[in-house]
Motif scaffolding. Structure first.
Motif, PDB file in Angstrom:
ATOM      1  N   ILE A 161      -7.889 -21.787 -23.317  1.00 21.04           N
ATOM      2  CA  ILE A 161      -8.353 -20.994 -24.022  1.00 21.04           C
ATOM      3  C   ILE A 161     -10.285 -20.529 -23.857  1.00 21.04           C
ATOM      4  O   ILE A 161     -10.558 -19.481 -23.543  1.00 21.04           O
ATOM      5  N   GLU A 162     -10.401 -21.764 -23.142  1.00 19.84           N
ATOM      6  CA  GLU A 162     -11.929 -21.054 -22.892  1.00 19.84           C
ATOM      7  C   GLU A 162     -12.458 -20.316 -21.143  1.00 19.84           C
ATOM      8  O   GLU A 162     -12.835 -19.639 -21.417  1.00 19.84           O
ATOM      9  N   LEU A 163     -11.104 -20.496 -20.636  1.00 17.47           N
ATOM     10  CA  LEU A 163     -10.582 -19.857 -19.443  1.00 17.47           C
ATOM     11  C   LEU A 163     -10.612 -18.316 -19.522  1.00 17.47           C
ATOM     12  O   LEU A 163     -10.496 -17.401 -19.375  1.00 17.47           O
ATOM     13  N   ARG A 164      -9.778 -18.456 -20.764  1.00 14.37           N
ATOM     14  CA  ARG A 164      -8.975 -16.715 -20.867  1.00 14.37           C
ATOM     15  C   ARG A 164     -10.160 -16.261 -21.377  1.00 14.37           C
ATOM     16  O   ARG A 164     -10.341 -14.766 -20.999  1.00 14.37           O
ATOM     17  N   GLU A 165     -11.319 -16.898 -22.902  1.00 11.51           N
ATOM     18  CA  GLU A 165     -11.989 -16.179 -23.347  1.00 11.51           C
ATOM     19  C   GLU A 165     -13.495 -15.276 -21.862  1.00 11.51           C
ATOM     20  O   GLU A 165     -13.712 -14.085 -21.882  1.00 11.51           O
ATOM     21  N   ARG A 166     -13.197 -16.804 -20.764  1.00 12.46           N
ATOM     22  CA  ARG A 166     -14.122 -16.042 -19.971  1.00 12.46           C
ATOM     23  C   ARG A 166     -14.143 -15.289 -18.800  1.00 12.46           C
ATOM     24  O   ARG A 166     -13.990 -14.303 -19.050  1.00 12.46           O
ATOM     25  N   LEU A 167     -12.036 -15.281 -18.304  1.00 19.16           N
ATOM     26  CA  LEU A 167     -11.642 -14.036 -18.125  1.00 19.16           C
ATOM     27  C   LEU A 167     -11.688 -12.534 -18.611  1.00 19.16           C
ATOM     28  O   LEU A 167     -11.843 -11.495 -17.986  1.00 19.16           O
TER      29      LEU A 167
END
Length: 340
Positions: free
Chosen positions: A33-39
């Motif tokens: 989820i954190e990576l998706r938000e960052r993406l």
């Protein structure tokens, strides 16, 4: 009446209790989820400067920048791509490969297919040297343009004084002069009128790529080639050749300038330019930054204490003349150097 036991009556008197439903299990946490938000954030940033990157890269691909400017643009592109911690310096979002939905990198467009690519300085020189030949008659000499394997276009006034010995054509690097036959010419060689002659050679010459420029504009960069008397008359090899001894024609003299104006004189557009030409340059090519033929140098006016006027007949007029006599030269696409 049979009495009911207290146990039973007590049981009825009590309010029915709802049956407890087992709590639904919590959904598993998305490890990405954190990576998706960052993406998502990175994609938004990419979109904001993608167009700018494309435009900068296009300038580089078209080779329209000087080396210092090009280096600076490359530096700006690299800095822009690394502006976020999510980029790895190659334009691809970092960690995207580990996610189910892969990120899309910025796509840099190639040069438009409908524009001709400008040539380097060395390529322009090579193009001019391959196009330009030395045209010699008993009455003098001038320049010509190779428009086919065994066909040369020159100015009519260059060959008007040809005597019984005819016309010779020499190309830099060729071992011997070639005999030329006059196959077509315009009715006149007067200024502001068509001034062309078409020569057929007794054997082929090496030929450079040739296309006619579809347009010409004031302040457009131009490049000329020819054999001006003021320069080549001092060449030892040419002096020997003209005296009947072994010798070699020199390389054509090259110059650069800009179009200063275009004069529409009847049906003969005249390109006025600042590239250096002089007697002997007549019949030689005037090309643009993409190596396309803009005009045929034909006339010089006395500056009278100021700058001399240098005139070239539009190559589109010459193309019509060639077509009338069975020689086809393609019309090129606009040169990217003058597209802005």
């Amino acid at each position: 009446m049979i009495g009911l036991s207290a146990e039973l009556t007590g049981g009825w008197a009590q309010e029915a209790q709802p049956v407890a439903t087992p709590a639904a299990p919590s959904p598993p946490l998305d490890p990405n989820i954190e990576l998706r938000e960052r993406l998502t954030t990175l994609r938004a940033k990419n979109d904001s400067f993608a167009e700018s990157l494309t435009q900068l890269q296009l300038l580089i691909s078209l080779n329209v920048c000087d080396p210092a400017t090009k280096a600076k643009i490359e530096e700006l592109i690299a800095a822009a791509r690394q502006a976020s911690n999510g980029t790895d310096g190659t334009g691809t979002l970092a960690q995207a490969a580990d996610l189910p939905a892969a990120a899309t990198a910025v796509s840099l467009s190639p040069p438009p297919a409908d524009l001709a690519t400008p040539l380097s300085r060395a390529e322009i020189a090579k193009r001019l040297q391959g196009l330009t030949v030395f045209v010699l008659t008993e009455g003098g000499f001038g320049s010509g343009i190779v428009v086919g394997p065994d066909v040369v276009l020159t100015s009519r006034h260059v060959i008007e004084s040809a005597g019984p010995r005819g016309i010779l054509v020499l190309q830099s690097g060729q071992p011997r002069p070639l005999q030329a036959k006059l196959v077509a010419e315009t009715a006149s060689s007067e200024f502001n009128r068509q001034d062309f002659a078409l020569l057929r050679l007794d054997q082929p010459l090496s030929q450079a790529t040739l296309a006619i420029a579809p347009r010409q504009e004031p302040l457009e960069s131009v490049y000329a080639a020819g054999f001006p008397n003021s320069v080549v008359s001092n060449d030892a090899g040419l002096i020997s050749l003209l005296s009947g001894q072994a010798g070699q024609v020199p390389s054509p003299v090259l110059s650069s300038g800009t179009i200063t104006t275009i004069q529409q004189n009847g049906n003969v557009p005249m390109i006025v330019h600042s590239a250096e030409i002089s007697p002997g340059s007549s019949g030689g090519p005037l090309i643009n930054a993409c190596g396309q033929l803009l005009g045929i140098n034909t006339f010089i006016t006395d500056g009278g204490g100021g700058a001399a006027g240098k005139f070239a007949i539009s190559a589109q007029v010459a193309r019509d003349f060639l077509g009338q006599h069975g020689v086809t030269v393609p019309l090129g696409v606009p040169c990217a150097a003058g597209a802005n």
